[in-house]
Design a protein around this motif. Structure first.
Motif, PDB file in Angstrom:
ATOM      1  N   PHE A 636      36.090  57.239  68.524  1.00  0.00           N
ATOM      2  CA  PHE A 636      36.163  56.658  67.224  1.00  0.00           C
ATOM      3  C   PHE A 636      35.731  55.448  66.812  1.00  0.00           C
ATOM      4  O   PHE A 636      36.692  54.463  67.995  1.00  0.00           O
ATOM      5  CB  PHE A 636      37.032  57.149  66.239  1.00  0.00           C
ATOM      6  N   CYS A 637      34.331  55.450  66.806  1.00  0.00           N
ATOM      7  CA  CYS A 637      33.923  54.034  65.821  1.00  0.00           C
ATOM      8  C   CYS A 637      33.433  54.150  64.323  1.00  0.00           C
ATOM      9  O   CYS A 637      32.637  54.903  64.420  1.00  0.00           O
ATOM     10  CB  CYS A 637      33.170  52.965  66.778  1.00  0.00           C
ATOM     11  N   GLU A 638      33.857  53.064  63.492  1.00  0.00           N
ATOM     12  CA  GLU A 638      33.165  52.703  62.790  1.00  0.00           C
ATOM     13  C   GLU A 638      32.962  50.990  62.420  1.00  0.00           C
ATOM     14  O   GLU A 638      33.767  50.435  62.216  1.00  0.00           O
ATOM     15  CB  GLU A 638      33.537  53.285  61.552  1.00  0.00           C
ATOM     16  N   GLU A 639      32.087  51.552  61.436  1.00  0.00           N
ATOM     17  CA  GLU A 639      32.016  49.385  60.787  1.00  0.00           C
ATOM     18  C   GLU A 639      31.385  49.592  58.855  1.00  0.00           C
ATOM     19  O   GLU A 639      31.380  50.785  58.515  1.00  0.00           O
ATOM     20  CB  GLU A 639      30.718  49.049  61.047  1.00  0.00           C
ATOM     21  N   VAL A 640      32.515  48.521  58.669  1.00  0.00           N
ATOM     22  CA  VAL A 640      32.118  48.329  57.036  1.00  0.00           C
ATOM     23  C   VAL A 640      30.709  47.786  56.821  1.00  0.00           C
ATOM     24  O   VAL A 640      30.220  46.837  57.052  1.00  0.00           O
ATOM     25  CB  VAL A 640      32.883  47.555  55.880  1.00  0.00           C
ATOM     26  N   VAL A 641      29.890  48.147  55.719  1.00  0.00           N
ATOM     27  CA  VAL A 641      28.853  48.182  55.869  1.00  0.00           C
ATOM     28  C   VAL A 641      28.280  47.956  54.141  1.00  0.00           C
ATOM     29  O   VAL A 641      27.832  47.064  53.472  1.00  0.00           O
ATOM     30  CB  VAL A 641      27.532  49.553  56.121  1.00  0.00           C
ATOM     31  N   ALA A 642      29.240  48.523  53.698  1.00  0.00           N
ATOM     32  CA  ALA A 642      29.316  47.769  51.601  1.00  0.00           C
ATOM     33  C   ALA A 642      30.080  48.043  50.750  1.00  0.00           C
ATOM     34  O   ALA A 642      31.391  48.663  51.734  1.00  0.00           O
ATOM     35  CB  ALA A 642      28.260  49.275  50.915  1.00  0.00           C
ATOM     36  N   VAL A 643      30.506  47.075  50.709  1.00  0.00           N
ATOM     37  CA  VAL A 643      32.081  46.557  49.418  1.00  0.00           C
ATOM     38  C   VAL A 643      32.040  47.641  48.218  1.00  0.00           C
ATOM     39  O   VAL A 643      31.121  46.615  47.274  1.00  0.00           O
ATOM     40  CB  VAL A 643      32.631  46.384  49.727  1.00  0.00           C
ATOM     41  N   VAL A 644      32.675  48.802  47.344  1.00  0.00           N
ATOM     42  CA  VAL A 644      32.283  48.754  45.877  1.00  0.00           C
ATOM     43  C   VAL A 644      33.532  48.161  45.079  1.00  0.00           C
ATOM     44  O   VAL A 644      34.578  48.720  45.269  1.00  0.00           O
ATOM     45  CB  VAL A 644      31.690  50.136  45.679  1.00  0.00           C
ATOM     46  N   GLY A 645      33.169  47.459  44.289  1.00  0.00           N
ATOM     47  CA  GLY A 645      34.580  46.576  43.538  1.00  0.00           C
ATOM     48  C   GLY A 645      34.155  46.880  41.885  1.00  0.00           C
ATOM     49  O   GLY A 645      32.548  47.267  41.416  1.00  0.00           O
ATOM     50  N   PRO A 646      34.997  47.385  40.828  1.00  0.00           N
ATOM     51  CA  PRO A 646      34.962  47.551  39.742  1.00  0.00           C
ATOM     52  C   PRO A 646      33.730  46.198  38.955  1.00  0.00           C
ATOM     53  O   PRO A 646      33.735  45.267  38.949  1.00  0.00           O
ATOM     54  CB  PRO A 646      36.560  47.655  39.364  1.00  0.00           C
ATOM     55  N   ASP A 647      33.536  47.224  37.937  1.00  0.00           N
ATOM     56  CA  ASP A 647      32.612  45.848  36.925  1.00  0.00           C
ATOM     57  C   ASP A 647      33.532  45.035  36.470  1.00  0.00           C
ATOM     58  O   ASP A 647      34.352  45.395  35.583  1.00  0.00           O
ATOM     59  CB  ASP A 647      31.712  46.238  36.022  1.00  0.00           C
ATOM     60  N   PRO A 648      33.650  44.385  36.410  1.00  0.00           N
ATOM     61  CA  PRO A 648      34.052  42.865  35.671  1.00  0.00           C
ATOM     62  C   PRO A 648      34.028  43.033  34.072  1.00  0.00           C
ATOM     63  O   PRO A 648      34.888  42.512  33.206  1.00  0.00           O
ATOM     64  CB  PRO A 648      34.019  41.709  36.190  1.00  0.00           C
ATOM     65  N   ARG A 649      32.858  43.602  33.741  1.00  0.00           N
ATOM     66  CA  ARG A 649      32.435  43.341  32.053  1.00  0.00           C
ATOM     67  C   ARG A 649      32.511  44.832  31.270  1.00  0.00           C
ATOM     68  O   ARG A 649      32.184  44.795  30.119  1.00  0.00           O
ATOM     69  CB  ARG A 649      31.021  42.494  32.115  1.00  0.00           C
ATOM     70  N   GLY A 650      33.333  45.729  32.082  1.00  0.00           N
ATOM     71  CA  GLY A 650      33.242  47.151  31.665  1.00  0.00           C
ATOM     72  C   GLY A 650      34.473  47.304  31.288  1.00  0.00           C
ATOM     73  O   GLY A 650      35.490  46.094  31.205  1.00  0.00           O
ATOM     74  N   PRO A 651      35.059  48.409  31.173  1.00  0.00           N
ATOM     75  CA  PRO A 651      36.076  48.642  29.999  1.00  0.00           C
ATOM     76  C   PRO A 651      37.026  49.597  30.946  1.00  0.00           C
ATOM     77  O   PRO A 651      38.175  49.040  30.863  1.00  0.00           O
ATOM     78  CB  PRO A 651      35.724  49.882  29.499  1.00  0.00           C
ATOM     79  N   PHE A 652      36.468  49.060  32.444  1.00  0.00           N
ATOM     80  CA  PHE A 652      37.750  49.491  33.611  1.00  0.00           C
ATOM     81  C   PHE A 652      37.495  47.883  34.497  1.00  0.00           C
ATOM     82  O   PHE A 652      37.015  48.562  35.696  1.00  0.00           O
ATOM     83  CB  PHE A 652      38.108  50.740  33.973  1.00  0.00           C
ATOM     84  N   PRO A 653      38.091  47.249  34.694  1.00  0.00           N
ATOM     85  CA  PRO A 653      37.131  46.017  35.541  1.00  0.00           C
ATOM     86  C   PRO A 653      38.545  46.004  36.498  1.00  0.00           C
ATOM     87  O   PRO A 653      37.826  44.388  37.106  1.00  0.00           O
ATOM     88  CB  PRO A 653      37.311  44.524  34.298  1.00  0.00           C
ATOM     89  N   THR A 654      39.489  46.374  36.400  1.00  0.00           N
ATOM     90  CA  THR A 654      40.945  45.570  37.487  1.00  0.00           C
ATOM     91  C   THR A 654      40.558  46.548  38.718  1.00  0.00           C
ATOM     92  O   THR A 654      41.368  45.841  39.799  1.00  0.00           O
ATOM     93  CB  THR A 654      42.116  45.128  37.586  1.00  0.00           C
ATOM     94  N   GLY A 655      40.176  47.353  39.130  1.00  0.00           N
ATOM     95  CA  GLY A 655      39.938  48.470  40.222  1.00  0.00           C
ATOM     96  C   GLY A 655      39.426  49.609  40.009  1.00  0.00           C
ATOM     97  O   GLY A 655      38.910  50.290  39.097  1.00  0.00           O
TER      98      GLY A 655
END
Length: 720
Positions: A636-655
């Motif tokens: 098994f082997c994998e690598e991180v290719v993208a990180v999706v974060g919350p929208d800091p300007r949206g209604p749910f900005p912390t997670g």
């Protein structure tokens, strides 16, 4: 050269691994007799060959055991034959046809694979199988005396849990504990590192459970001992004498664990077959030097690395064997230090499993060529900033824990899940109406039918702390409705993973408290369900996620250890109902940034991607998308290719911690922080009780019983 206690030659009175090692002077008569008996037992092997050909398999194995000396009553103990005896045995066995004696027959422990008929529950317990055993691995331990630190003892315990891996030698630093000249009080106070010394005495020494000394134990205490006095060359480098190296070589070790000495160089590095293994508590690509886990906090790095390397003559340029990453704790250096020490205790055991399974080719890889800066003992100016930084982190954490309480909600993105692979993608989320302050919704998984998206999610009552599964029916043109009372379970339930297979809808909820992975089938979706099978028993699996890829079903899930770190495990099966087999390389990885499952694995352009939680800055902070490079039952082997974060300007900005594919849409969850008076009162009482307990008794480390999460949506730890 200073040898161990008891008999001359540094060998203990009890014989454990055959005759006296070659090259050790003054071996006891008992060990000379052992070599003589073993040679006598092997001598008639060639003469007995015609008779051996006619023996049945079981009797043939017994005869070979006797001829090897392992079953001979004249020997002082049950012993493994030396390599010279094994070589004579192999030459004598040539011509026996399909029967091979490259290794003696033993009982091998193999993972359980379910019922023999093919369908049934699997687990990660072990069954005994009569198969040829792999070659044993014998290792030595470099240490400073009759005690080890707690984390080092846990490393040895992990190794001893593996069949065919056994300790064979203690290499003790003869100069350990020697008195060194001490500077006067005035000299220490005038030192540019005086604050670090004071901080170490007040907040580190005796305050980190993993560093507390423990006795070696009865088994290790009976091992042969060689006491070595290394020669100091330069400021830090230590070299072993040729006599000591020859004595260590005579034990024919496969590897040596370094828990003692300093920066060792020279011939000792090749005294074992796979070299000397040493821990570097830090990411070799970013941090070298000392003190470990300190500069990560000082530089604001959210993670601390743990590296197991095979030492070379170059400083911090060893061969990287295994790595893992744990979360840094900005408010407490002692806790960060604890996490770094216990986070990698199973790394040597993982390498040993790979070697026994012929997957350890990386042991001979090219050495690391790191150019990371070398950090030194922090100066007083560094300590002033560090103390202010940790004090601010304590206040911020306590205030957030008391006044800012997490609330999760569910939303839909009208784009396929692979759109999140593009770093420029900015999703437009249609959020469910916000729940009241007491409840939240998270872990969404969905099914599409008749222009309606039906989402199953966890609903948590923050006053009760128990998660239940609900269904959210959300038509494309209309308002969503929530249905409760579906799939009622007796334990905390979350992460209701949905699978559509052969026209049926199945649900695999996380019920780690029951230590099983159960499969439920919908009778009338989404209101009526029936349990059809238990896929895995005896495993507290976190967030089990299934995917059909290249003709196999794969299940990825997390296992939480005693320190709270989550390791990735996997199973595979030919069909959804099983039998489910554990992956040969479990645990596959431990990286707080990309380990714990966080949604549906998906295939895009022939490549498998696996969403995982990024908890480096807090629980549910972001979702990492891993591209799976290799996935077989043994690799098994994998690598991180993208990180999706919350929208800091949206209604749910912390997670955000779930991305779930449903056709050409994606369902997600999001977090916001708000003040809940009832939650404030409950957590204030909890924090007060914890502070009182903390002051009344010292904290201890639990090394035997793992602590498993009762909820994927558990609250953050109480600050102290």
């Amino acid at each position: 050269m200073h040898h161990g206690r008891g008999l001359p030659g540094g060998v203990e009175p009890r014989v454990r691994y055959g005759g006296a090692p070659k090259g050790v002077l003054g071996a006891a008569p008992l060990h000379r007799r052992g070599r003589q008996v073993a040679a006598e037992a092997a001598e008639p092997f060639g003469r007995a060959l015609p008779e051996l050909r006619r023996l049945p398999g079981a009797e043939l194995r017994v005869a070979v055991r006797l001829l090897e000396g392992r079953g001979d009553p004249r020997l002082e103990a049950r012993q493994r034959p030396g390599r010279a005896v094994a070589a004579r045995r192999d030459r004598a066995c040539q011509g026996l046809g399909a029967v091979k004696f490259a290794r003696p027959q033993h009982s091998e422990v193999r993972p359980m694979s379910g019922r023999s008929r093919g369908v049934g529950p699997a687990n990660e317990q072990y069954l005994v199988d009569t198969a040829p055993a792999p070659q044993r691995l014998r290792y030595g331990i470099m240490c400073s005396g009759a005690q080890l630190a707690t984390w080092q003892a846990l490393v040895v315990r992990e190794l001893r849990s593996i069949p065919h891996v056994e300790p064979a030698l203690l290499i003790v630093d003869a100069d350990a504990g020697a008195l060194r000249p001490r500077r006067g009080v005035w000299q220490r106070l005038r030192s540019p590192t005086a604050l670090w010394g004071l901080y170490q005495r007040a907040c580190i020494l005796g305050k980190v459970p993993a560093e507390r000394p423990v006795d070696l134990g009865a088994d290790l205490d009976r091992l042969p001992v060689i006491r070595c006095r290394a020669e100091l060359r330069g400021k830090f480098s230590q070299f072993f004498s040729p006599e000591d190296v020859a004595a260590i070589r005579s034990y024919e070790l496969d590897f040596i664990l370094r828990f003692g000495f300093n920066i060792i160089r020279g011939d000792i590095l090749s005294a074992a077959r796979y070299g000397v293994w040493s821990f570097h508590h830090g990411d070799l690509e970013r941090y070298r030097g000392m003190p470990f886990a300190f500069w990560e906090i000082a530089k604001g790095d959210p993670v601390t690395g743990i590296t197991l390397q095979r030492l070379t003559d170059g400083l911090d340029s060893g061969v990287v064997l295994k790595q893992c990453f744990v979360r840094s704790v900005p408010k407490s250096y002692a806790r960060s230090r604890q996490n770094a020490l216990v986070g990698g205790i199973d790394l040597p055991a993982q390498v040993c499993r790979d070697l026994l399974s012929n997957r350890g080719e990386y042991v001979s890889a090219e050495p690391s060529r790191t150019t990371a800066p070398i950090f030194r003992t922090p100066r007083n100016t560094h300590m002033v900033g560090f103390l202010a930084q940790t004090a601010a982190a304590k206040v911020t954490d306590a205030a957030g824990w008391l006044f800012r309480h997490p609330q999760w909600c569910v939303g839909i993105v009208d784009s396929p899940i692979h759109a999140f692979l593009d770093s420029r993608f900015r999703p437009q989320v249609r959020w469910l109406p916000r729940p009241d302050r007491r409840h939240f919704l998270a872990d969404p998984f969905a099914v599409r039918s008749d222009r309606t998206t039906t989402i199953m999610a966890e609903e948590l009552d923050q006053a009760e702390g128990i998660g239940r599964l609900v269904a959210i029916v959300w038509p494309d043109a209309g308002l969503p409705t929530i249905r409760r009372g579906i799939l009622e379970l007796t334990v905390h339930a979350s992460y209701p993973y949905l699978v559509e297979h052969e026209g049926e809808v199945f649900c695999i909820p996380e019920t780690s408290a029951s230590r099983e992975v159960a499969l439920y089938k919908s009778i009338e979706f989404p209101d009526r369900w029936t349990k059809v099978d238990t896929l895995v028993r005896g495993v507290p699996a976190l967030d089990p996620s299934l995917v059909l890829f290249e003709g196999r079903w794969w299940m990825f899930y997390g296992i939480e250890d005693a320190a709270g770190a989550v390791r990735l495990h996997a199973m595979y099966a030919p069909a959804l109902m099983g039998p489910w087999m554990p992956h040969a390389a479990n645990p596959l990885k431990m990286d707080v940034r990309s380990t714990r499952p966080g949604g549906t694995p998906f295939v895009h352009q022939g490549t498998l991607y696996r969403p995982a939680q990024d908890c480096s800055r807090g629980y549910g902070g972001a979702v990492a998308l891993n591209r799976v490079i290799r996935l077989t039952p043994t690799d098994f082997c994998e690598e991180v290719v993208a990180v999706v974060g919350p929208d800091p300007r949206g209604p749910f900005p912390t997670g955000i911690h779930t991305l779930s594919a449903v056709g050409d849409k994606t369902v997600i969850d999001g977090q916001r922080a708000l003040f809940v008076p009832a939650q404030f009162a409950a957590q204030f009482r909890k924090m007060s009780r914890k502070i009182l307990r903390h002051r009344q008794r010292p904290r201890t480390v639990s090394a035997s019983v793992p602590r498993h999460a009762s909820s994927r949506m558990r609250r953050p730890p109480c600050p102290t």
